[in-house]
Design a protein around this motif. Structure first.
Motif, PDB file in Angstrom:
ATOM      1  N   VAL A 292     -26.735  15.397  -9.215  1.00 45.37           N
ATOM      2  CA  VAL A 292     -28.063  14.905  -8.478  1.00 45.37           C
ATOM      3  C   VAL A 292     -28.855  16.056  -7.914  1.00 45.37           C
ATOM      4  CG1 VAL A 292     -27.207  14.193  -6.263  1.00 45.37           C
ATOM      5  CG2 VAL A 292     -29.059  12.973  -6.888  1.00 45.37           C
ATOM      6  N   ALA A 293     -30.117  15.919  -8.170  1.00 39.41           N
ATOM      7  CA  ALA A 293     -30.986  17.034  -7.269  1.00 39.41           C
ATOM      8  C   ALA A 293     -32.347  16.519  -6.551  1.00 39.41           C
ATOM      9  CB  ALA A 293     -31.550  17.596  -8.459  1.00 39.41           C
ATOM     10  N   ALA A 294     -32.564  16.982  -5.382  1.00 38.33           N
ATOM     11  CA  ALA A 294     -33.761  16.891  -4.711  1.00 38.33           C
ATOM     12  C   ALA A 294     -34.649  18.100  -5.023  1.00 38.33           C
ATOM     13  CB  ALA A 294     -33.404  16.809  -3.129  1.00 38.33           C
ATOM     14  N   GLY A 295     -35.909  17.774  -5.403  1.00 39.96           N
ATOM     15  CA  GLY A 295     -36.889  18.657  -6.035  1.00 39.96           C
ATOM     16  C   GLY A 295     -38.274  18.679  -5.343  1.00 39.96           C
ATOM     17  N   LEU A 296     -38.773  19.962  -5.520  1.00 42.24           N
ATOM     18  CA  LEU A 296     -40.187  19.890  -4.879  1.00 42.24           C
ATOM     19  C   LEU A 296     -41.109  20.400  -6.149  1.00 42.24           C
ATOM     20  CD1 LEU A 296     -39.474  21.875  -1.977  1.00 42.24           C
ATOM     21  CD2 LEU A 296     -39.862  19.538  -1.915  1.00 42.24           C
ATOM     22  N   VAL A 297     -42.132  20.065  -6.490  1.00 35.29           N
ATOM     23  CA  VAL A 297     -43.114  20.063  -7.690  1.00 35.29           C
ATOM     24  C   VAL A 297     -43.815  21.548  -7.570  1.00 35.29           C
ATOM     25  CG1 VAL A 297     -45.013  18.951  -6.874  1.00 35.29           C
ATOM     26  CG2 VAL A 297     -45.050  19.396  -9.529  1.00 35.29           C
ATOM     27  N   LEU A 298     -43.584  22.377  -8.456  1.00 30.91           N
ATOM     28  CA  LEU A 298     -44.312  23.642  -8.463  1.00 30.91           C
ATOM     29  C   LEU A 298     -45.936  23.599  -9.085  1.00 30.91           C
ATOM     30  CD1 LEU A 298     -41.482  26.289  -9.290  1.00 30.91           C
ATOM     31  CD2 LEU A 298     -42.080  25.427  -7.110  1.00 30.91           C
ATOM     32  N   HIS A 299     -46.810  24.187  -8.511  1.00 28.30           N
ATOM     33  CA  HIS A 299     -48.180  24.077  -9.301  1.00 28.30           C
ATOM     34  C   HIS A 299     -48.733  25.364  -9.758  1.00 28.30           C
ATOM     35  CE1 HIS A 299     -48.573  19.948  -7.070  1.00 28.30           C
ATOM     36  NE2 HIS A 299     -48.734  19.610  -8.327  1.00 28.30           N
ATOM     37  N   ALA A 300     -49.495  25.489 -10.795  1.00 26.49           N
ATOM     38  CA  ALA A 300     -50.056  26.674 -11.329  1.00 26.49           C
ATOM     39  C   ALA A 300     -50.670  27.453 -10.511  1.00 26.49           C
ATOM     40  CB  ALA A 300     -50.951  26.286 -12.536  1.00 26.49           C
ATOM     41  N   ALA A 301     -51.302  26.937  -9.300  1.00 26.48           N
ATOM     42  CA  ALA A 301     -52.183  27.810  -8.516  1.00 26.48           C
ATOM     43  C   ALA A 301     -51.304  28.748  -7.627  1.00 26.48           C
ATOM     44  CB  ALA A 301     -53.377  26.739  -7.784  1.00 26.48           C
ATOM     45  N   ASN A 302     -49.911  28.406  -7.412  1.00 27.69           N
ATOM     46  CA  ASN A 302     -48.893  29.338  -6.694  1.00 27.69           C
ATOM     47  C   ASN A 302     -47.685  29.340  -7.329  1.00 27.69           C
ATOM     48  OD1 ASN A 302     -48.073  30.943  -4.776  1.00 27.69           O
ATOM     49  ND2 ASN A 302     -47.845  29.430  -3.251  1.00 27.69           N
ATOM     50  N   PRO A 303     -47.437  29.833  -8.549  1.00 24.33           N
ATOM     51  CA  PRO A 303     -46.223  29.561  -9.253  1.00 24.33           C
ATOM     52  C   PRO A 303     -44.999  30.409  -8.908  1.00 24.33           C
ATOM     53  CG  PRO A 303     -47.989  31.255 -10.194  1.00 24.33           C
ATOM     54  CD  PRO A 303     -48.513  30.390  -9.191  1.00 24.33           C
ATOM     55  N   LYS A 304     -45.138  31.252  -7.969  1.00 19.35           N
ATOM     56  CA  LYS A 304     -44.059  32.101  -7.263  1.00 19.35           C
ATOM     57  C   LYS A 304     -44.073  31.481  -5.892  1.00 19.35           C
ATOM     58  CE  LYS A 304     -42.982  34.198 -10.957  1.00 19.35           C
ATOM     59  NZ  LYS A 304     -41.886  33.856 -11.694  1.00 19.35           N
ATOM     60  N   GLY A 305     -44.766  30.717  -5.180  1.00 21.75           N
ATOM     61  CA  GLY A 305     -44.741  30.390  -3.889  1.00 21.75           C
ATOM     62  C   GLY A 305     -43.243  29.470  -3.201  1.00 21.75           C
ATOM     63  N   TYR A 306     -42.374  29.630  -4.186  1.00 20.71           N
ATOM     64  CA  TYR A 306     -41.064  28.688  -3.567  1.00 20.71           C
ATOM     65  C   TYR A 306     -40.098  29.785  -2.694  1.00 20.71           C
ATOM     66  CZ  TYR A 306     -39.456  30.902  -8.055  1.00 20.71           C
ATOM     67  OH  TYR A 306     -39.438  31.834  -9.180  1.00 20.71           O
ATOM     68  N   THR A 307     -39.209  29.179  -2.292  1.00 20.62           N
ATOM     69  CA  THR A 307     -38.010  29.875  -1.757  1.00 20.62           C
ATOM     70  C   THR A 307     -36.850  28.953  -1.771  1.00 20.62           C
ATOM     71  OG1 THR A 307     -39.586  30.869  -0.027  1.00 20.62           O
ATOM     72  CG2 THR A 307     -37.041  31.001   0.295  1.00 20.62           C
ATOM     73  N   TYR A 308     -35.594  29.686  -2.149  1.00 22.44           N
ATOM     74  CA  TYR A 308     -34.764  28.854  -1.922  1.00 22.44           C
ATOM     75  C   TYR A 308     -33.366  29.566  -1.585  1.00 22.44           C
ATOM     76  CZ  TYR A 308     -33.995  30.648  -6.772  1.00 22.44           C
ATOM     77  OH  TYR A 308     -33.737  31.645  -7.736  1.00 22.44           O
ATOM     78  N   ASP A 309     -32.605  29.009  -0.786  1.00 20.18           N
ATOM     79  CA  ASP A 309     -31.390  29.657  -0.016  1.00 20.18           C
ATOM     80  C   ASP A 309     -30.217  28.655  -0.198  1.00 20.18           C
ATOM     81  OD1 ASP A 309     -29.415  30.773   1.456  1.00 20.18           O
ATOM     82  OD2 ASP A 309     -31.109  31.988   2.633  1.00 20.18           O
ATOM     83  N   ALA A 310     -29.190  28.923  -1.010  1.00 19.23           N
ATOM     84  CA  ALA A 310     -28.052  27.627  -0.977  1.00 19.23           C
ATOM     85  C   ALA A 310     -27.483  28.001  -0.019  1.00 19.23           C
ATOM     86  CB  ALA A 310     -27.467  27.704  -2.294  1.00 19.23           C
ATOM     87  N   SER A 311     -26.991  29.292   0.561  1.00 22.81           N
ATOM     88  CA  SER A 311     -26.088  29.198   1.665  1.00 22.81           C
ATOM     89  C   SER A 311     -26.731  28.512   3.034  1.00 22.81           C
ATOM     90  CB  SER A 311     -25.718  30.731   1.918  1.00 22.81           C
ATOM     91  OG  SER A 311     -26.970  31.443   2.334  1.00 22.81           O
ATOM     92  N   ALA A 312     -27.973  28.958   3.057  1.00 23.90           N
ATOM     93  CA  ALA A 312     -28.792  28.747   4.277  1.00 23.90           C
ATOM     94  C   ALA A 312     -29.138  27.135   4.275  1.00 23.90           C
ATOM     95  CB  ALA A 312     -29.998  29.148   4.361  1.00 23.90           C
ATOM     96  N   GLY A 313     -28.720  26.344   2.811  1.00 20.70           N
ATOM     97  CA  GLY A 313     -29.090  24.911   2.799  1.00 20.70           C
ATOM     98  C   GLY A 313     -30.310  24.475   2.889  1.00 20.70           C
ATOM     99  N   TYR A 314     -31.570  25.128   2.116  1.00 25.96           N
ATOM    100  CA  TYR A 314     -32.910  24.600   1.996  1.00 25.96           C
ATOM    101  C   TYR A 314     -33.599  25.146   0.692  1.00 25.96           C
ATOM    102  CZ  TYR A 314     -35.100  29.093   3.667  1.00 25.96           C
ATOM    103  OH  TYR A 314     -35.284  30.347   3.629  1.00 25.96           O
ATOM    104  N   ILE A 315     -34.514  24.341   0.466  1.00 23.33           N
ATOM    105  CA  ILE A 315     -35.632  24.862  -0.571  1.00 23.33           C
ATOM    106  C   ILE A 315     -37.142  24.781  -0.164  1.00 23.33           C
ATOM    107  CG2 ILE A 315     -33.918  24.262  -2.530  1.00 23.33           C
ATOM    108  CD1 ILE A 315     -35.577  21.762  -2.914  1.00 23.33           C
ATOM    109  N   ALA A 316     -37.720  25.460  -0.271  1.00 18.00           N
ATOM    110  CA  ALA A 316     -39.308  25.343  -0.021  1.00 18.00           C
ATOM    111  C   ALA A 316     -40.257  25.711  -0.894  1.00 18.00           C
ATOM    112  CB  ALA A 316     -39.374  26.456   1.413  1.00 18.00           C
ATOM    113  N   TYR A 317     -41.523  25.396  -0.508  1.00 21.59           N
ATOM    114  CA  TYR A 317     -42.616  25.749  -1.470  1.00 21.59           C
ATOM    115  C   TYR A 317     -44.019  25.511  -0.646  1.00 21.59           C
ATOM    116  CZ  TYR A 317     -46.066  25.712  -5.376  1.00 21.59           C
ATOM    117  OH  TYR A 317     -47.179  25.884  -6.178  1.00 21.59           O
ATOM    118  N   ALA A 318     -44.745  26.503  -0.939  1.00 23.57           N
ATOM    119  CA  ALA A 318     -46.027  26.474  -0.379  1.00 23.57           C
ATOM    120  C   ALA A 318     -47.201  26.006  -1.180  1.00 23.57           C
ATOM    121  CB  ALA A 318     -46.540  27.961   0.088  1.00 23.57           C
ATOM    122  N   ASP A 319     -47.507  24.841  -1.291  1.00 22.58           N
ATOM    123  CA  ASP A 319     -48.370  24.050  -2.005  1.00 22.58           C
ATOM    124  C   ASP A 319     -49.727  24.587  -1.894  1.00 22.58           C
ATOM    125  OD1 ASP A 319     -48.024  21.891  -4.236  1.00 22.58           O
ATOM    126  OD2 ASP A 319     -49.895  21.689  -3.456  1.00 22.58           O
TER     127      ASP A 319
END
Length: 411
Positions: A292-319
């Motif tokens: 099972v996953a929780a997800g954040l959509v990535l958009h073309a205007a900022n294709p590399k604006g994501y961050t993820y860190d499994a050990s720290a326990g979060y995912i992020a995106y600047a939309d």
């Protein structure tokens, strides 16, 4: 048990002394982290309070902090007392509870069902606002699987007014009349004056969901393929302020490999002061362990604006918002996981509109268990000036949910 919304105001030391003849209990809350925790909500079973104070379950009580100031609280659907606390790093603090009549607090967390807008469920607190799409939207054929985000930059409740403006029937009569008369520019101008896609001073809807997981929706992923949940089928609002909103959403049956009747249920909870919604997901009639996953959509205007860190326990995106070159700012979205997950980016085979794929937090869901995580948003025009600010918020939030406050109650 009676479910009354109770809370707050500032009461003086004299009032507390005046109530001194009443029995009281002390709630001790300890912070195991080397970080201050301000305004974090704690839960105490309400039956423990009634039992310790020898009160009937119709009695009222008051909560005081160590400065003898009254503290707001709410009774929740699951028989908890929830109230905000502030604790220094590696410290403990005591709160006193005794029989009495609490003051009234303004509601700062609220949501409702909007049948007039395709069965939306929309809710907000003093920090952010959200929407889940309903059956009427699904019947329309529009594909929108994920959570939507409404930005805001005020502690005031604004969503109700936004819907009222957007759906103003008299305004739409005028708009349609102008369009019928060929006056497109005038019609479009009037639309902008009522649209919640325009910032009228307190935020807007400038986030694109479409056929994606949007701002943090969960989904089963057998064989690494997302089984998208569509719009909710049934709902029940369980708590509605002043400090907590809770809604239960039940979805239509899903086909997941050999299981053809998998029913997803979500309990979504938003507290005062929090950017994130705690969400508890279960899948009935699922017979096998499934990712099972929780997800954040990535958009073309900022294709590399994501961050993820499994050990720290979060995912992020600047939309970048629906109009990246406008003055709509940046919508920061994220998810936090109390338990270990794998994190990764998974792109579509080809873009879906301007959606490129998702940044995901993934773990195994075992039949009969719960998948608990937190998702939500911030805005560059309300407390998060850059992505680093948002990522730090998520990292700290993950530390807090992985190291919860400890609560004890005694006379």
């Amino acid at each position: 048990m009676r479910k009354t919304l109770l809370a707050v105001a500032a009461f003086s030391t004299a009032l507390l002394v005046g109530c001194g003849n009443s029995e009281s209990v002390t709630v001790t809350i300890s912070n195991p982290l080397d970080m201050e925790r301000t305004g974090e909500m704690v839960e105490v079973p309400v039956d423990d309070i009634y039992e310790q104070l020898n009160l009937a379950d119709t009695a009222q009580f008051v909560i005081y902090d160590e400065k003898a100031q009254e503290v707001p609280y709410q009774l929740t659907y699951d028989d908890k007392v929830v109230f905000p606390v502030s604790i220094a790093s590696n410290a403990s603090v005591n709160y006193t509870i005794q029989q009495g009549t609490p003051g009234i607090v303004n509601t700062v967390v609220y949501g409702r069902y909007y049948p007039e807008r395709l069965d939306d469920i929309a809710w907000e607190n003093d920090r952010a606002a959200y929407r889940a799409y309903g059956p009427a939207l699904q019947r329309s054929g529009e594909k929108a699987y994920g959570y939507d985000v409404f930005t805001k930059n005020t502690e005031d409740l604004v969503v109700e007014d936004r819907y009222a403006m957007e759906l103003d029937s008299m305004a739409w009569v005028q708009i349609n009349a102008l369009r019928d008369a060929g006056k497109k520019e005038a019609a479009d101008s009037l639309v902008r004056t009522i649209s919640y896609h325009v910032d009228h001073g307190n935020g807007m809807d400038c986030y694109a969901v479409g056929p994606t997981l949007g701002g943090g929706t969960s989904a089963l992923m057998p064989d690494s393929t997302i089984v998208y949940p569509y719009c909710y089928k049934d709902y029940e609002i369980l708590d509605n302020g002043p400090l907590r909103f809770t809604v239960k959403l039940v979805f239509n049956p899903l086909v997941v490999k050999n299981d053809s009747n998998v029913i997803e249920t979500r309990i979504i909870q938003l507290d005062k002061g929090s950017q994130l919604n705690k969400t508890t997901v279960t899948y009935d009639y699922l017979t096998q362990t499934t990712p099972v996953a929780a997800g954040l959509v990535l958009h073309a205007a900022n294709p590399k604006g994501y961050t993820y860190d499994a050990s720290a326990g979060y995912i992020a995106y600047a939309d970048p918002t629906t109009e990246p070159h406008s003055d709509n700012g940046v919508v920061y979205v994220g998810a936090v996981f109390p338990e270990a997950v794998q994190t990764r980016v998974q792109l579509f085979n080809k873009p879906v509109g301007d959606a490129l794929g998702h940044v995901l937090g993934v773990c195994d869901y075992e039949a009969g268990n719960e998948f608990v995580y937190y998702w939500g948003s911030g805005w560059s025009k309300y407390g998060f000036s850059k992505a680093d600010d948002w990522n730090k918020y998520l990292k700290d939030y993950a530390q807090k949910v992985r190291n919860p406050l400890t609560v004890s109650i005694q006379k």
